[in-house]
Design a protein around this motif. Structure first.
Motif, short mmCIF file in Angstrom:
data_model
loop_
_atom_site.label_atom_id
_atom_site.label_comp_id
_atom_site.label_asym_id
_atom_site.label_seq_id
_atom_site.Cartn_x
_atom_site.Cartn_y
_atom_site.Cartn_z
N ILE A 14 27.79 49.94 34.10
CA ILE A 14 28.27 50.73 35.26
C ILE A 14 29.51 50.22 35.80
O ILE A 14 29.53 50.67 36.46
CB ILE A 14 26.22 50.99 36.14
CG1 ILE A 14 26.25 49.96 36.33
CG2 ILE A 14 25.79 51.87 35.55
CD1 ILE A 14 25.17 50.03 37.67
N ILE A 15 29.75 49.31 35.55
CA ILE A 15 30.82 48.28 36.30
C ILE A 15 31.95 48.56 35.55
O ILE A 15 32.31 48.50 34.30
CB ILE A 15 30.92 47.01 37.10
CG1 ILE A 15 29.60 46.28 37.08
CG2 ILE A 15 31.64 45.77 37.13
CD1 ILE A 15 28.88 44.78 36.88
N ARG A 16 32.63 49.20 36.97
CA ARG A 16 34.49 49.18 36.18
C ARG A 16 35.13 48.70 36.02
O ARG A 16 35.48 47.35 37.15
CB ARG A 16 34.83 50.59 37.13
CG ARG A 16 34.36 52.03 37.02
CD ARG A 16 34.89 52.64 37.74
NE ARG A 16 35.61 52.46 38.80
CZ ARG A 16 35.66 52.98 40.84
NH1 ARG A 16 34.16 53.29 40.64
NH2 ARG A 16 35.97 51.95 41.46
N TRP A 17 35.39 47.73 34.79
CA TRP A 17 36.36 46.77 34.08
C TRP A 17 37.90 46.86 34.48
O TRP A 17 38.03 48.02 33.55
CB TRP A 17 35.74 45.87 33.40
CG TRP A 17 34.23 45.34 33.41
CD1 TRP A 17 33.13 45.26 33.38
CD2 TRP A 17 33.66 44.56 34.24
NE1 TRP A 17 32.23 45.31 33.97
CE2 TRP A 17 32.57 43.85 34.74
CE3 TRP A 17 34.92 43.50 34.96
CZ2 TRP A 17 31.68 42.97 35.15
CZ3 TRP A 17 34.49 42.12 35.57
CH2 TRP A 17 33.09 42.00 35.86
N SER A 18 38.29 46.03 34.31
CA SER A 18 39.81 45.57 33.99
C SER A 18 40.56 44.53 34.19
O SER A 18 40.28 44.18 34.45
CB SER A 18 41.30 47.34 35.57
OG SER A 18 41.06 45.92 36.72
N THR A 19 41.46 44.40 33.23
CA THR A 19 42.00 43.48 32.52
C THR A 19 42.66 42.64 33.62
O THR A 19 43.52 43.66 34.54
CB THR A 19 42.66 43.60 31.19
OG1 THR A 19 41.98 44.30 30.34
CG2 THR A 19 43.05 42.19 30.79
N PHE A 20 42.36 41.39 34.17
CA PHE A 20 43.28 40.74 35.12
C PHE A 20 43.34 39.44 34.23
O PHE A 20 42.54 38.09 34.87
CB PHE A 20 42.64 41.14 36.35
CG PHE A 20 44.03 40.55 37.51
CD1 PHE A 20 45.30 40.72 38.18
CD2 PHE A 20 43.27 38.67 37.94
CE1 PHE A 20 45.47 40.21 39.49
CE2 PHE A 20 44.42 38.46 38.68
CZ PHE A 20 45.14 38.53 38.98
N LYS A 21 44.29 39.18 33.85
CA LYS A 21 44.70 37.22 33.09
C LYS A 21 45.54 36.60 34.12
O LYS A 21 46.77 36.95 34.32
CB LYS A 21 44.95 37.31 31.59
CG LYS A 21 43.97 37.89 31.39
CD LYS A 21 43.67 38.11 29.34
CE LYS A 21 42.91 38.94 28.77
NZ LYS A 21 42.45 37.87 27.32
N GLN A 22 44.90 35.95 34.59
CA GLN A 22 46.17 34.52 35.84
C GLN A 22 44.96 33.35 35.58
O GLN A 22 43.66 32.97 34.90
CB GLN A 22 45.97 35.02 37.27
CG GLN A 22 46.94 36.14 37.37
CD GLN A 22 47.99 35.96 38.50
OE1 GLN A 22 46.70 35.46 39.52
NE2 GLN A 22 48.80 36.72 39.56
N ALA A 23 45.72 32.09 35.13
CA ALA A 23 45.69 30.70 35.28
C ALA A 23 46.01 29.58 36.48
O ALA A 23 47.26 30.21 36.95
CB ALA A 23 45.47 31.02 33.88
N MET A 24 45.04 28.89 36.73
CA MET A 24 45.22 28.02 37.36
C MET A 24 44.63 26.63 36.12
O MET A 24 43.66 26.65 36.08
CB MET A 24 44.70 28.05 38.69
CG MET A 24 43.34 27.64 39.13
SD MET A 24 43.30 27.41 40.37
CE MET A 24 42.01 28.97 40.57
N ARG A 25 45.83 25.65 36.60
CA ARG A 25 45.12 24.28 36.42
C ARG A 25 45.21 22.85 37.38
O ARG A 25 45.91 22.42 38.31
CB ARG A 25 46.66 23.69 35.02
CG ARG A 25 45.77 22.68 34.48
CD ARG A 25 46.86 22.80 32.90
NE ARG A 25 46.48 21.48 32.94
CZ ARG A 25 45.23 20.95 31.80
NH1 ARG A 25 44.57 22.11 31.24
NH2 ARG A 25 45.53 20.36 30.93
N SER A 26 44.16 22.13 37.24
CA SER A 26 43.43 21.20 38.43
C SER A 26 42.82 20.27 37.43
O SER A 26 42.13 20.53 37.04
CB SER A 26 42.62 21.52 39.63
OG SER A 26 42.53 20.81 40.21
N GLU A 27 43.70 18.96 37.31
CA GLU A 27 42.71 17.79 37.45
C GLU A 27 42.48 17.75 35.61
O GLU A 27 41.21 17.18 35.73
CB GLU A 27 42.36 17.53 38.16
CG GLU A 27 42.51 17.16 39.20
CD GLU A 27 41.75 16.71 40.63
OE1 GLU A 27 40.45 16.19 40.10
OE2 GLU A 27 41.84 17.33 41.98
#
Length: 127
Positions: A14-27
């Motif tokens: 029932i949740i409306r989902w949309s693709t959202f791809k982003q990334a971060m890098r830490s240690e």
């Protein structure tokens, strides 16, 4: 009600989902968003965390800000707390819409020895 972008191989949501791809890098950790969700009064950020080596993922390292002000996270759900190079973890952040300014982007922060940032679009732009 089944979301419009529903994958027939996944159970209905029932949740409306949309693709959202982003990334971060830490240690040695990589946090990647996979999709954004919306449900009456709530917003969700689904993510994946990978590591170069075995380590513990600490929930208190996840922060959400908007216009440099801390915003409350109402739920943080993790598939596990231990990560290694072969076994990433998945998670979901649950937010209340009323706590956010819909016209400003969100910043997801991973606060460890160093802080990494990932900008997420304005809540009113979530589908």
């Amino acid at each position: 009600k089944i979301a419009e972008n529903h994958d027939p191989q996944e159970p209905p949501s029932i949740i409306r989902w949309s693709t959202f791809k982003q990334a971060m890098r830490s240690e040695g950790l990589t946090l990647q968003t996979t999709r954004l969700g919306k449900l009456e009064g709530f917003l969700f950020i689904e993510f994946l965390v990978k590591s170069d080596s075995k380590c513990e993922f600490r929930p208190e390292s996840v922060w959400l800000t908007q216009n440099k002000k801390i915003r409350p996270i109402h739920g943080l759900y993790l598939s596990a707390s231990e990560i290694n190079e072969k076994k990433p973890i998945t998670g979901i952040l649950q937010l209340q819409s009323k706590d956010l300014d819909p016209t400003l982007p969100l910043t997801l922060e991973l606060r460890r020895k160093n802080t990494s940032f990932l900008t997420i679009k304005k809540p009113r732009e979530w589908k």
